[in-house]
Design a protein around this motif. Structure first.
Motif, mmCIF file in Angstrom:
data_model
loop_
_atom_site.group_PDB
_atom_site.id
_atom_site.type_symbol
_atom_site.label_atom_id
_atom_site.label_comp_id
_atom_site.label_asym_id
_atom_site.label_seq_id
_atom_site.Cartn_x
_atom_site.Cartn_y
_atom_site.Cartn_z
ATOM 1 N N TYR A 1 5.360 -2.341 0.103
ATOM 2 C CA TYR A 1 6.048 -1.089 0.382
ATOM 3 C C TYR A 1 5.304 -0.288 1.439
ATOM 4 C CZ TYR A 1 2.753 1.802 -2.383
ATOM 5 O OH TYR A 1 1.644 2.450 -2.856
ATOM 6 N N GLU B 1 -11.515 3.937 -3.606
ATOM 7 C CA GLU B 1 -10.540 4.879 -3.044
ATOM 8 C C GLU B 1 -9.872 5.628 -4.184
ATOM 9 O OE1 GLU B 1 -7.360 2.671 -1.046
ATOM 10 O OE2 GLU B 1 -7.568 1.067 -2.498
ATOM 11 N N THR C 1 -3.144 7.129 7.574
ATOM 12 C CA THR C 1 -3.647 8.492 7.748
ATOM 13 C C THR C 1 -5.153 8.453 8.000
ATOM 14 O OG1 THR C 1 -2.043 8.982 6.015
ATOM 15 C CG2 THR C 1 -3.392 10.812 6.789
ATOM 16 N N ALA D 1 -0.265 9.367 3.414
ATOM 17 C CA ALA D 1 0.943 9.794 4.130
ATOM 18 C C ALA D 1 1.646 10.943 3.409
ATOM 19 C CB ALA D 1 1.896 8.613 4.276
#
Ligand code: PDD
Length: 287
Positions: free
Chosen positions: A33, A183, A211, A247
């Motif tokens: 995705y 992360e 980003t 994002a």
């Protein structure tokens, strides 16, 4: 207004959109995705997302069912018909729906990929009140699979991580592997010491954030130092500042980690400045 979505070449009201129960996205999480943000009715970093999508598909031996040009047309059409000013476009491609459940991959010539896109309307996304107060994170163990660089739809553990954070009264979780932060559950993680921004280097251990790439470039252009290296949660708890990027959140300050308050508990200097630069520069290049 009923949302118009895109499924396998057709624009349909969301209530009429259908995917087979044999779809491998549904049965096996066999799909990838992308989430692309929309500001002022325009797409932020479309190219970066299209390139990463092609890479994710390639890494999983899936055919790319749509050209970049056609993908852009679909994104723009969904923004237009759904009148999106600020929000996101979610895109998912799965290995399609064979006639029965089977672990083996189906023949791509007879089982085409499933492609779905829909919009998420988020007025006020850029001017988010959360960015002014900052967020709280907790640390959790990273028990995900070893190919986190591929943006697959296997999001159960990230969902569980967000629930653990919620239960602990926090906003999100940072994941730890072998003592180092990988992360966030759905974002890249950073700490700031003085004028230096520290974030884990790219590898299969983390998603290569679109980003992230833009923010690190803008940071260097603004004469900030960037160190791509591992850091522990203890180092993070003693940092001057911390933040995440994605994002859907752009640059979002973190003001508390595992109960330790960073600085004076407000977003600080670097993260808000980076958010400002990111929004300004990305809007200039939005298409
Ligand atoms: N998440 N790391 C993980 C695990 C992510 O899921 C994401 C994105 C990122 C940031 O990548 P980018 O800057 O390209 O958005 C890092 C999206 C937004 C999501 O799942 O909704």
């Amino acid at each position: 207004m009923t949302r118009t979505v895109y499924v396998n070449g057709e624009y349909l009201p969301e209530t009429e959109a259908k995917v087979s129960i044999f779809d491998r996205g549904f049965l096996m999480a066999d799909g990838v995705y992308e989430v692309t943000s929309v500001l002022g009715g325009k797409l932020i970093d479309f190219d970066g997302h299209a390139i990463r999508l092609a890479r994710s598909l390639n890494e999983l031996d899936m055919n790319n069912p749509i050209s970049k040009e056609d993908l852009l047309v679909v994104h723009r059409e969904l923004v237009r018909v759904n009148e999106i000013d600020e929000g996101m476009i979610y895109l998912q491609i799965t290995r399609g729906a064979p006639s029965d459940r089977d672990f083996a991959f189906p023949d791509p010539d007879t089982t085409p990929c499933t492609i779905v896109l829909f919009t998420q309307n988020k007025p006020g996304l850029a001017n988010s009140p959360a960015a002014k107060v900052g967020m709280k994170v907790i640390s959790i163990e990273d028990i995900r699979w070893g190919r986190r660089d591929i943006k697959t739809v296997q999001l159960l553990y990230p969902s569980m991580g967000k629930m653990m954070a919620k239960k602990a009264g926090a906003d999100d979780a940072w994941m730890i592997e072998d003592g180092f932060v990988t992360e966030g559950t759905s974002n890249n993680a950073y700490i700031v010491k003085g004028n230096t921004i520290i974030t884990r280097a790219l590898s299969n251990d983390i998603l290569h954030g679109i980003t992230r790439a833009a923010v690190l470039r803008f940071a260097q252009e603004a004469q900030m130092d960037v160190e791509e290296r591992n850091f522990t949660i203890e180092e993070a708890m003693q940092a001057d500042e911390a933040f995440i990027t994605s994002a859907s959140t752009f640059v979002m300050p973190v003001v508390e980690i595992d109960g330790a308050i960073l600085g004076d508990g407000t977003p600080g200097r670097v993260a808000p400045r980076l958010r400002e630069i990111y929004l300004e520069e990305s809007l200039k290049k939005a298409i």
